[in-house]
Design an enzyme around this catalytic site. Structure first.
Site, PDB file in Angstrom:
ATOM      1  N   SER A 128       0.839  -1.199   0.000  1.00 30.24           N
ATOM      2  CA  SER A 128       0.000   0.000   0.000  1.00 30.24           C
ATOM      3  C   SER A 128       0.872   1.247   0.000  1.00 30.24           C
ATOM      4  O   SER A 128       1.977   1.239   0.568  1.00 30.24           O
ATOM      5  CB  SER A 128      -0.858  -0.003   1.273  1.00 30.24           C
ATOM      6  OG  SER A 128      -1.470   1.247   1.468  1.00 30.24           O
ATOM      7  N   TYR A 152      -2.119  -0.965  10.898  1.00 30.38           N
ATOM      8  CA  TYR A 152      -2.351  -1.529   9.556  1.00 30.38           C
ATOM      9  C   TYR A 152      -1.149  -1.249   8.656  1.00 30.38           C
ATOM     10  O   TYR A 152      -0.615  -2.145   7.993  1.00 30.38           O
ATOM     11  CB  TYR A 152      -3.634  -0.933   8.945  1.00 30.38           C
ATOM     12  CG  TYR A 152      -3.735  -1.174   7.461  1.00 30.38           C
ATOM     13  CD1 TYR A 152      -4.090  -2.424   6.967  1.00 30.38           C
ATOM     14  CD2 TYR A 152      -3.437  -0.156   6.540  1.00 30.38           C
ATOM     15  CE1 TYR A 152      -4.152  -2.658   5.595  1.00 30.38           C
ATOM     16  CE2 TYR A 152      -3.492  -0.382   5.175  1.00 30.38           C
ATOM     17  CZ  TYR A 152      -3.858  -1.636   4.708  1.00 30.38           C
ATOM     18  OH  TYR A 152      -3.898  -1.869   3.357  1.00 30.38           O
ATOM     19  N   LYS A 156       1.987  -3.704   6.670  1.00 31.01           N
ATOM     20  CA  LYS A 156       2.461  -3.677   5.273  1.00 31.01           C
ATOM     21  C   LYS A 156       3.981  -3.494   5.250  1.00 31.01           C
ATOM     22  O   LYS A 156       4.683  -4.165   4.485  1.00 31.01           O
ATOM     23  CB  LYS A 156       1.763  -2.550   4.496  1.00 31.01           C
ATOM     24  CG  LYS A 156       0.257  -2.742   4.336  1.00 31.01           C
ATOM     25  CD  LYS A 156      -0.078  -3.974   3.517  1.00 31.01           C
ATOM     26  CE  LYS A 156      -1.567  -4.190   3.336  1.00 31.01           C
ATOM     27  NZ  LYS A 156      -1.933  -5.517   2.829  1.00 31.01           N
TER      28      LYS A 156
HETATM   29  P1  NAD Z   1     -11.271  -6.576   0.854  1.00 33.15           P
HETATM   30  O1  NAD Z   1     -11.507  -6.598   2.311  1.00 33.15           O
HETATM   31  O2  NAD Z   1     -12.379  -6.166  -0.056  1.00 33.15           O
HETATM   32  O3  NAD Z   1     -10.747  -8.006   0.358  1.00 33.15           O
HETATM   33  C1  NAD Z   1     -10.007  -8.864   1.197  1.00 33.15           C
HETATM   34  C2  NAD Z   1     -10.557 -10.259   1.037  1.00 33.15           C
HETATM   35  O4  NAD Z   1      -9.778 -11.141   1.859  1.00 33.15           O
HETATM   36  C3  NAD Z   1     -12.003 -10.405   1.490  1.00 33.15           C
HETATM   37  O5  NAD Z   1     -12.742 -11.149   0.540  1.00 33.15           O
HETATM   38  C4  NAD Z   1     -11.903 -11.173   2.830  1.00 33.15           C
HETATM   39  O6  NAD Z   1     -13.047 -11.969   3.058  1.00 33.15           O
HETATM   40  C5  NAD Z   1     -10.656 -11.988   2.589  1.00 33.15           C
HETATM   41  N1  NAD Z   1      -9.943 -12.355   3.820  1.00 33.15           N
HETATM   42  C6  NAD Z   1      -9.559 -11.540   4.828  1.00 33.15           C
HETATM   43  N2  NAD Z   1      -8.926 -12.256   5.784  1.00 33.15           N
HETATM   44  C7  NAD Z   1      -8.896 -13.537   5.359  1.00 33.15           C
HETATM   45  C8  NAD Z   1      -8.371 -14.744   5.899  1.00 33.15           C
HETATM   46  N3  NAD Z   1      -7.767 -14.775   7.098  1.00 33.15           N
HETATM   47  N4  NAD Z   1      -8.519 -15.883   5.193  1.00 33.15           N
HETATM   48  C9  NAD Z   1      -9.142 -15.876   3.985  1.00 33.15           C
HETATM   49  N5  NAD Z   1      -9.656 -14.759   3.412  1.00 33.15           N
HETATM   50  C10 NAD Z   1      -9.537 -13.614   4.106  1.00 33.15           C
HETATM   51  O7  NAD Z   1      -9.975  -5.655   0.609  1.00 33.15           O
HETATM   52  P2  NAD Z   1      -9.432  -4.986  -0.725  1.00 33.15           P
HETATM   53  O8  NAD Z   1      -9.789  -3.543  -0.704  1.00 33.15           O
HETATM   54  O9  NAD Z   1      -9.781  -5.820  -1.888  1.00 33.15           O
HETATM   55  O10 NAD Z   1      -7.873  -5.054  -0.415  1.00 33.15           O
HETATM   56  C11 NAD Z   1      -7.095  -6.166  -0.847  1.00 33.15           C
HETATM   57  C12 NAD Z   1      -5.675  -5.969  -0.381  1.00 33.15           C
HETATM   58  O11 NAD Z   1      -5.166  -4.732  -0.863  1.00 33.15           O
HETATM   59  C13 NAD Z   1      -5.483  -5.928   1.140  1.00 33.15           C
HETATM   60  O12 NAD Z   1      -4.284  -6.583   1.453  1.00 33.15           O
HETATM   61  C14 NAD Z   1      -5.367  -4.448   1.436  1.00 33.15           C
HETATM   62  O13 NAD Z   1      -4.616  -4.217   2.602  1.00 33.15           O
HETATM   63  C15 NAD Z   1      -4.647  -3.954   0.204  1.00 33.15           C
HETATM   64  N6  NAD Z   1      -4.882  -2.539  -0.102  1.00 33.15           N
HETATM   65  C16 NAD Z   1      -6.162  -2.081  -0.220  1.00 33.15           C
HETATM   66  C17 NAD Z   1      -6.380  -0.734  -0.502  1.00 33.15           C
HETATM   67  C18 NAD Z   1      -7.779  -0.174  -0.594  1.00 33.15           C
HETATM   68  O14 NAD Z   1      -7.936   1.049  -0.445  1.00 33.15           O
HETATM   69  N7  NAD Z   1      -8.801  -0.983  -0.845  1.00 33.15           N
HETATM   70  C19 NAD Z   1      -5.288   0.134  -0.677  1.00 33.15           C
HETATM   71  C20 NAD Z   1      -4.005  -0.385  -0.568  1.00 33.15           C
HETATM   72  C21 NAD Z   1      -3.814  -1.725  -0.270  1.00 33.15           C
HETATM   73  C1  WQD Z   2      -9.339   9.997   0.895  1.00 37.51           C
HETATM   74  C2  WQD Z   2      -9.495  11.475   1.201  1.00 37.51           C
HETATM   75  C3  WQD Z   2      -9.846  11.938   3.540  1.00 37.51           C
HETATM   76  C4  WQD Z   2     -13.754  10.041   3.866  1.00 37.51           C
HETATM   77  C5  WQD Z   2      -6.897   4.965   2.998  1.00 37.51           C
HETATM   78  C6  WQD Z   2      -5.919   4.247   3.902  1.00 37.51           C
HETATM   79  C7  WQD Z   2      -4.730   3.783   3.104  1.00 37.51           C
HETATM   80  C8  WQD Z   2      -5.164   2.966   1.883  1.00 37.51           C
HETATM   81  C9  WQD Z   2      -6.243   3.650   1.087  1.00 37.51           C
HETATM   82  C10 WQD Z   2      -5.079   0.640   2.334  1.00 37.51           C
HETATM   83  C11 WQD Z   2      -8.750  11.903   2.468  1.00 37.51           C
HETATM   84  C12 WQD Z   2     -11.053  12.338   2.708  1.00 37.51           C
HETATM   85  C13 WQD Z   2     -12.553  10.517   3.383  1.00 37.51           C
HETATM   86  C14 WQD Z   2     -14.764  10.967   4.238  1.00 37.51           C
HETATM   87  C15 WQD Z   2     -13.299  12.762   3.596  1.00 37.51           C
HETATM   88  N1  WQD Z   2      -5.732   1.702   2.275  1.00 37.51           N
HETATM   89  N2  WQD Z   2     -12.339  11.861   3.259  1.00 37.51           N
HETATM   90  N3  WQD Z   2     -14.493  12.295   4.077  1.00 37.51           N
HETATM   91  O1  WQD Z   2      -7.118   7.964   3.825  1.00 37.51           O
HETATM   92  O2  WQD Z   2      -6.076   8.391   1.550  1.00 37.51           O
HETATM   93  O3  WQD Z   2      -6.238   6.094   2.418  1.00 37.51           O
HETATM   94  O4  WQD Z   2      -7.305   4.072   1.959  1.00 37.51           O
HETATM   95  O5  WQD Z   2      -3.909   0.444   2.242  1.00 37.51           O
HETATM   96  O6  WQD Z   2      -3.930   3.048   3.971  1.00 37.51           O
HETATM   97  O7  WQD Z   2      -5.502   5.137   4.931  1.00 37.51           O
HETATM   98  O8  WQD Z   2      -8.289   7.211   1.680  1.00 37.51           O
HETATM   99  O9  WQD Z   2     -10.637   7.208   0.919  1.00 37.51           O
HETATM  100  O10 WQD Z   2     -10.150   7.211   3.401  1.00 37.51           O
HETATM  101  O11 WQD Z   2      -9.664   9.250   2.071  1.00 37.51           O
HETATM  102  O12 WQD Z   2     -13.113  13.984   3.485  1.00 37.51           O
HETATM  103  O13 WQD Z   2     -15.841  10.611   4.688  1.00 37.51           O
HETATM  104  O14 WQD Z   2     -10.890  11.739   1.440  1.00 37.51           O
HETATM  105  O15 WQD Z   2      -9.601  12.869   4.555  1.00 37.51           O
HETATM  106  O16 WQD Z   2      -8.261  13.193   2.245  1.00 37.51           O
HETATM  107  P1  WQD Z   2      -6.890   7.525   2.455  1.00 37.51           P
HETATM  108  P2  WQD Z   2      -9.758   7.641   2.042  1.00 37.51           P
END
Ligand code: NAD
Ligand code: WQD
Length: 343
Positions: A128, A152, A156
């Site tokens: 991330s 969290y 990572k």
């Molecule tokens: P999500 O929660 O939609 O998907 C995760 C999936 O993993 C879900 O289907 C959940 O049921 C499954 N899961 C969780 N724990 C499990 C376990 N112990 N065993 C089996 N399955 C399990 O999340 P996402 O948004 O698709 O994110 C996927 C990955 O990307 C994560 O590692 C997250 O940290 C990373 N990531 C997400 C974002 C974001 O903003 N969505 C940003 C950066 C990184």
């Molecule tokens: C985006 C912008 C908020 C909600 C998060 C995690 C990061 C990564 C991606 C996994 C920011 C603003 C948000 C609301 C708002 N996840 N906001 N009102 O915080 O950049 O990143 O998701 O790895 O680790 O921290 O994304 O979508 O939460 O926020 O004003 O109700 O929107 O302040 O500026 P963020 P976000």
């Protein structure tokens, strides 16, 4: 792409995983999903089938269950893994740090030991942009120092470290650490997307619920940041582009050993108000908002966006979709999933 390749997708029923599975199936990969549905639903497999015309194999299990992982590798001729499964709620990670460290690290150690036991050494890992912490200036480059500001994020950072050490210990491993920026949007069909339970913590799921009339207004977390309109700037990336980035990473690990951290972002930053305006434009809905306080503990960096040059160079990949596409496809998903009768 080779129809003989079988890819295990952990967390394949989740938001990013489900979009990636559709594209893997379209590209001819055999796909096996392992998911415990703790943050998704088995219905997602029907949606993947409807979109791609193929149903991935499913192992319904917890990734922390070493026996289940072993059986999975025994049952299918897996030759590469894309590892999405993790807990990802930043606020919850601060409230339950031990559970987050235990869960996210155990998922990866159990998986990697299972892979090693069967000689599978190709791994695409979901890292991330959060690993750039608060001290680096945007645009973020892969060679910048990494850190975190919440548990969290530390999971990572720690996992990146562990996988880098693993690669150093055995040069046969081929690993990409994909640093996603802010995924938005949905498959254009509206059949899969980001649909968290309860009050959303992230921007786009919140906007979707306001557009759908489920929540009254969007809280904008601060308009006094040092940015042109005072709201924070992020690198929003369409989840379809992100999914394509995984296929590019997979191509790469079939032909290269070692470990590479690679940003998956657009390189372009948009403010919260930019997102709201774009969403209003493409949906025709008004998004009422109220300016609220900044997030607690100054948890928001004013500007966070990628330098995407390494992905272009190493993977020959870059994003194709823009902010309007992200908002339009999010709105299509909201109409399909949140307000069916209004669609
Ligand atoms: P999500 O929660 O939609 O998907 C995760 C999936 O993993 C879900 O289907 C959940 O049921 C499954 N899961 C969780 N724990 C499990 C376990 N112990 N065993 C089996 N399955 C399990 O999340 P996402 O948004 O698709 O994110 C996927 C990955 O990307 C994560 O590692 C997250 O940290 C990373 N990531 C997400 C974002 C974001 O903003 N969505 C940003 C950066 C990184
Ligand atoms: C985006 C912008 C908020 C909600 C998060 C995690 C990061 C990564 C991606 C996994 C920011 C603003 C948000 C609301 C708002 N996840 N906001 N009102 O915080 O950049 O990143 O998701 O790895 O680790 O921290 O994304 O979508 O939460 O926020 O004003 O109700 O929107 O302040 O500026 P963020 P976000």
């Amino acid at each position: 792409m080779n129809a003989k390749h079988t890819v295990l997708v952990t967390g394949g029923a989740g938001y990013i995983g489900s979009h990636t599975c559709c594209q893997l199936l379209n590209a001819g990969y055999n796909v096996v999903i392992i998911d415990n549905f703790s943050n998704s639903s088995p219905d997602v497999l029907d949606a993947i089938m409807a979109i791609s015309g193929k149903r991935p194999a499913l192992v319904e299990a917890d990734l922390r269950d070493a026996d289940a992982v072993r059986v999975c590798f025994d049952q299918y001729p897996i030759d590469a893994v894309i590892h999405f499964a993790a807990l990802k709620a930043v606020g919850e990670s601060t409230a339950k740090p031990v559970e987050y460290y235990e869960h996210n690290l155990l998922c990866t150690t159990t998986l990697v030991k299972g892979m090693r036991g069967r000689g599978v050494k190709r791994l695409v890992y979901s890292s991330s942009a959060t690993v750039y912490g608060m001290d680096n200036p945007a645009p973020f480059r892969e060679d910048m120092p990494i850190s975190a500001i919440n548990p969290y994020g530390w999971t990572k950072v720690m996992t990146e470290r562990m996988l880098t050490d693993l690669s150093a210990s055995d040069p046969e491993w081929s690993i990409t650490l994909l640093r996603y920026f802010n995924p938005l949007g949905a498959h254009p069909s509206g059949l899969i997307g980001d649909d968290p339970n309860g009050i959303p913590a992230n921007l786009m799921p919140y906007v979707n619920k306001v557009a759908a009339g489920i929540l009254p207004e969007l809280p904008v977390f601060g308009d006094d940041y040092p940015t042109p309109d005072g709201t924070c700037i992020r690198d929003y990336i369409h989840v379809m582009d992100l999914a394509e980035g995984h296929l590019a990473a997979l191509d790469y690990i079939y032909t290269h050993n070692g470990v590479e951290a690679v940003n998956l972002g657009t390189g372009v930053g948009y403010s919260v108000f930019d997102v709201v305006r774009a969403y209003e434009r493409v949906s025709g809905r008004t998004i009422p908002y109220r300016v609220a306080s900044r997030r607690p503990n100054n948890a928001d960096a004013p500007k966070a966006y990628a330098d995407p040059a390494k992905a272009a160079r190493v993977f020959n990949w870059k994003t194709k979709r823009g902010l309007d596409d992200m908002c339009r496809d999010s709105w299509t998903f909201a109409k399909t999933r949140l307000i069916k009768s209004d669609a």
